[in-house]
Each structure stands twice: as structure tokens, then as C-alpha cells.
Design a protein around this motif. Structure first.
Motif, mmCIF file in Angstrom:
data_model
loop_
_atom_site.group_PDB
_atom_site.id
_atom_site.type_symbol
_atom_site.label_atom_id
_atom_site.label_comp_id
_atom_site.label_asym_id
_atom_site.label_seq_id
_atom_site.Cartn_x
_atom_site.Cartn_y
_atom_site.Cartn_z
ATOM 1 N N LEU A 125 -10.035 17.325 10.936
ATOM 2 C CA LEU A 125 -9.734 18.052 9.851
ATOM 3 C C LEU A 125 -9.944 15.932 9.739
ATOM 4 C CD1 LEU A 125 -8.092 17.792 6.518
ATOM 5 C CD2 LEU A 125 -5.616 17.217 7.621
ATOM 6 N N ARG A 126 -9.633 14.859 9.822
ATOM 7 C CA ARG A 126 -10.271 13.253 10.060
ATOM 8 C C ARG A 126 -12.001 13.940 9.533
ATOM 9 N NH1 ARG A 126 -9.011 8.109 10.452
ATOM 10 N NH2 ARG A 126 -10.739 7.225 9.522
ATOM 11 N N PHE A 127 -12.905 14.693 10.614
ATOM 12 C CA PHE A 127 -13.975 14.597 10.692
ATOM 13 C C PHE A 127 -14.643 15.252 9.635
ATOM 14 C CE2 PHE A 127 -17.684 17.415 11.526
ATOM 15 C CZ PHE A 127 -19.035 17.033 11.752
ATOM 16 N N GLU A 128 -13.896 16.327 8.442
ATOM 17 C CA GLU A 128 -14.637 17.420 6.978
ATOM 18 C C GLU A 128 -14.071 15.690 6.742
ATOM 19 O OE1 GLU A 128 -12.248 20.688 7.395
ATOM 20 O OE2 GLU A 128 -13.250 21.640 8.877
ATOM 21 N N LYS A 129 -13.076 15.152 6.390
ATOM 22 C CA LYS A 129 -13.042 14.078 5.449
ATOM 23 C C LYS A 129 -14.509 13.136 5.565
ATOM 24 C CE LYS A 129 -8.096 14.364 4.581
ATOM 25 N NZ LYS A 129 -6.627 14.189 4.628
ATOM 26 N N ASP A 130 -14.078 12.575 6.968
ATOM 27 C CA ASP A 130 -15.600 12.106 7.087
ATOM 28 C C ASP A 130 -16.515 12.017 6.193
ATOM 29 O OD1 ASP A 130 -13.710 10.040 7.711
ATOM 30 O OD2 ASP A 130 -13.667 9.990 9.901
ATOM 31 N N MET A 131 -16.940 12.515 6.951
ATOM 32 C CA MET A 131 -18.099 13.694 6.048
ATOM 33 C C MET A 131 -18.286 13.969 4.530
ATOM 34 S SD MET A 131 -20.480 14.206 8.860
ATOM 35 C CE MET A 131 -21.707 15.122 7.880
ATOM 36 N N ALA A 132 -17.228 14.286 4.168
ATOM 37 C CA ALA A 132 -17.523 14.655 2.280
ATOM 38 C C ALA A 132 -17.701 13.243 1.377
ATOM 39 C CB ALA A 132 -15.621 15.336 2.573
ATOM 40 N N LYS A 133 -16.834 11.835 2.695
ATOM 41 C CA LYS A 133 -17.110 11.188 2.214
ATOM 42 C C LYS A 133 -18.473 9.649 2.322
ATOM 43 C CE LYS A 133 -13.829 8.226 4.016
ATOM 44 N NZ LYS A 133 -12.822 7.861 4.597
ATOM 45 N N GLU A 134 -19.223 10.749 3.117
ATOM 46 C CA GLU A 134 -20.525 10.192 3.266
ATOM 47 C C GLU A 134 -21.537 10.199 1.963
ATOM 48 O OE1 GLU A 134 -21.108 7.750 5.164
ATOM 49 O OE2 GLU A 134 -19.453 8.038 6.923
ATOM 50 N N ASN A 135 -22.161 9.357 1.787
ATOM 51 C CA ASN A 135 -23.574 9.962 0.764
ATOM 52 C C ASN A 135 -25.063 9.880 1.579
ATOM 53 O OD1 ASN A 135 -24.521 7.305 1.169
ATOM 54 N ND2 ASN A 135 -23.018 6.784 -0.150
ATOM 55 N N SER A 136 -25.856 10.654 1.256
ATOM 56 C CA SER A 136 -27.024 10.555 1.780
ATOM 57 C C SER A 136 -28.076 9.736 1.883
ATOM 58 C CB SER A 136 -28.409 11.560 0.036
ATOM 59 O OG SER A 136 -28.180 10.488 -0.497
ATOM 60 N N HIS A 137 -27.828 8.273 1.479
ATOM 61 C CA HIS A 137 -28.377 6.921 2.065
ATOM 62 C C HIS A 137 -27.370 6.463 3.320
ATOM 63 C CE1 HIS A 137 -29.805 2.655 1.971
ATOM 64 N NE2 HIS A 137 -28.308 2.411 2.084
ATOM 65 N N LYS A 138 -26.453 7.156 3.908
ATOM 66 C CA LYS A 138 -25.612 6.375 4.776
ATOM 67 C C LYS A 138 -26.249 7.522 5.665
ATOM 68 C CE LYS A 138 -21.290 3.688 3.192
ATOM 69 N NZ LYS A 138 -19.855 3.912 3.419
ATOM 70 N N LEU A 139 -26.296 8.944 4.798
ATOM 71 C CA LEU A 139 -26.577 9.574 6.406
ATOM 72 C C LEU A 139 -28.108 9.525 7.186
ATOM 73 C CD1 LEU A 139 -25.144 12.670 4.567
ATOM 74 C CD2 LEU A 139 -24.387 11.707 6.738
ATOM 75 N N SER A 140 -28.773 8.846 6.095
ATOM 76 C CA SER A 140 -30.466 8.395 6.663
ATOM 77 C C SER A 140 -30.173 7.125 7.647
ATOM 78 C CB SER A 140 -30.885 7.293 5.545
ATOM 79 O OG SER A 140 -30.873 6.528 5.344
ATOM 80 N N SER A 141 -29.251 7.765 8.070
ATOM 81 C CA SER A 141 -28.956 5.912 9.406
ATOM 82 C C SER A 141 -28.146 6.463 10.266
ATOM 83 C CB SER A 141 -28.679 4.660 8.561
ATOM 84 O OG SER A 141 -27.020 4.929 8.076
ATOM 85 N N GLN A 142 -27.725 7.992 10.372
ATOM 86 C CA GLN A 142 -26.716 8.194 10.947
ATOM 87 C C GLN A 142 -27.014 9.572 11.906
ATOM 88 O OE1 GLN A 142 -23.345 8.610 9.070
ATOM 89 N NE2 GLN A 142 -22.228 6.962 8.775
ATOM 90 N N GLY A 143 -26.630 9.996 13.257
ATOM 91 C CA GLY A 143 -26.523 11.062 13.904
ATOM 92 C C GLY A 143 -25.489 11.534 14.609
ATOM 93 N N ILE A 144 -25.700 12.481 14.611
ATOM 94 C CA ILE A 144 -24.631 13.677 15.353
ATOM 95 C C ILE A 144 -24.421 14.626 16.639
ATOM 96 C CG2 ILE A 144 -23.676 15.956 14.886
ATOM 97 C CD1 ILE A 144 -23.378 15.481 11.682
ATOM 98 N N ILE A 145 -23.728 13.678 17.360
ATOM 99 C CA ILE A 145 -23.785 14.206 18.511
ATOM 100 C C ILE A 145 -23.002 14.842 18.772
ATOM 101 C CG2 ILE A 145 -24.336 13.586 21.227
ATOM 102 C CD1 ILE A 145 -25.199 10.629 20.601
#
Length: 226
Positions: A125-145
Motif C-alpha cells: 500500500l505504501r509502495f503504491e502511494k509513493d509511486m503515485a506521488k512521484e513525477n517524471s522528473h523525479k523518476l529520471s533519477s530513480q531506479g527500482i530493484i
């Protein structure tokens, strides 16, 4: 004086009606078993007590009006009004304090709702909330393992669910020790974990993968579920 006497009578009648209504409400709540009167109905009990004071003081002044020649026919009512204000203020304080406690409990419940109780990691639930809050600019500096555990069914079926739980806990500690400084860790499924990393280079990722393999080897060398 006649007007004051009539006012006393009206206050007595209105107070008596209010007392009956409040007492009836408390009785119905008590009978339904929804709450405990002693702990959860400060406001209603305070109102009932205040109405009793108003009734008693009004009745006393009404009797004094017809039995004495004193020009002051509101003496007891003034005392009753003062007690009424003080008790209502105390009741409001209790209500405010109770609301604070409810708010604190709600905050704790909201926090607990974001965690997996076994591993103490964030849940799906927290994972989905955090992903929903992210924008494309932030995602460009993030990765998922994404990681999962091997042979969990074997632990549960052949050794027992207690061993499976220990396996989960041991694995979550290894994941936490390896990745906690590099991102946010979630348990997103039965045996699946996910880490959202920030500004993690590929070279650093390779180093972390080697670290987790080293930590796994150290754990497997101990007398723990393997």
C-alpha cells in the motif's frame, strides 16, 4: 421579581427536559453496548451534571421567592451559573484532551497501516502511494530493484511456517542492511521485495549486489534458516 420567578420555573422545566433527554441517550448507548459510559461520554455526563445544577439552583430560588422577603431572588442561581460555566469549561477541556488522544492514535494507525508487521518494512500500500506521488522528473533519477526469496514454499510445507517466518525476517534484515542507505525498501508481495533507489549508479548497484551476496553467505554460515 415576578419575571425572575417565572424565569426560574422555565429554567427548571427546560433543565428537567434536558436531563431526561441526556439520561435517555446515555442509557440507550449503554444498553447497545457500543461504549462505556464511564470512559467515553464525558460531554454528555458533564451536560447532565450541569443541568442538575441549574435545576437545583432554579428550584431553590423559586422556593426562596415564595417563602422569604429577600429582594435578591437570584442568589442561588448566580452560584449555579458560576458552577455551570466552570463545569462546562472542564468538560470542554476533557473533550479536547480526548480528541488529542484520538488524533494521536489515528496517526499511529495510519503509520502502522504503511508497514508490513513481520518484516517492519513498508508494505505494498505504501509502495503504491509513493509511486503515485512521484513525477517524471523525479523518476529520471530513480531506479527500482526487485528481489524475491527462493524455496519459501519448501520452508512452509516441509519445515513449518515458523521457519518460513524466520526466513522472511532474516532475509528482510539482510536487504535492509544492504539497501537502507540507498533507497526505500518495501515488501510488495508474499516473497517479493522492492527497493526504490535514488541517484544510484550502475557501478554502485553492482557493488550492492555483491554486498548482498556477501551478507547472504555470512547469514548462511550461521545456525539460522538457510
Amino acid at each position: 421579581a415576578q419575571t425572575i420567578a417565572v424565569s426560574h420555573i422555565l429554567m427548571f422545566v427546560a433543565g428537567a427536559y434536558s436531563c431526561i433527554d441526556i439520561a435517555r441517550s446515555l442509557y440507550l448507548r449503554y444498553q447497545s453496548g457500543r461504549n462505556s459510559i464511564a470512559t467515553n461520554h464525558y460531554s454528555s455526563i458533564t451536560q447532565l451534571f450541569c443541568m442538575i445544577i441549574i435545576i437545583a439552583s432554579s428550584l431553590c430560588d423559586t422556593i426562596r421567592y415564595y417563602t422569604t422577603n429577600s429582594p435578591d431572588v437570584a442568589k442561588v442561581c448566580r452560584i449555579g451559573d458560576f458552577l455551570f460555566v466552570m463545569i462546562m469549561a472542564f468538560g470542554l477541556f476533557l473533550d479536547f484532551f480526548n480528541l488529542l488522544k484520538i488524533g494521536q492514535k489515528a496517526a499511529v494507525f495510519r503509520e502502522q497501516a504503511s508497514f508490513d508487521p513481520m518484516t517492519k518494512l513498508f508494505n505494498r500500500l505504501r509502495f503504491e502511494k509513493d509511486m503515485a506521488k512521484e513525477n517524471s522528473h523525479k523518476l529520471s533519477s530513480q531506479g527500482i530493484i526487485v528481489l524475491d526469496l527462493n524455496n519459501l514454499k519448501f520452508y512452509n510445507d516441509e519445515i513449518g511456517h515458523d521457519a518460513g517466518d524466520k526466513y522472511f525476517i532474516a532475509a528482510s534484515k539482510i536487504i535492509k542492511n544492504t539497501f537502507s542507505n540507498h533507497g526505500t525498501i518495501y515488501r510488495i508481495g508474499g516473497d517479493e521485495f522492492c527497493i526504490i533507489t535514488k541517484n544510484l549508479s550502475y557501478a554502485k548497484f553492482i557493488k550492492l549486489r555483491e554486498d548482498i551476496e556477501t551478507n547472504l553467505a555470512k547469514n548462511n554460515a550461521k545456525d539460522l534458516p538457510q
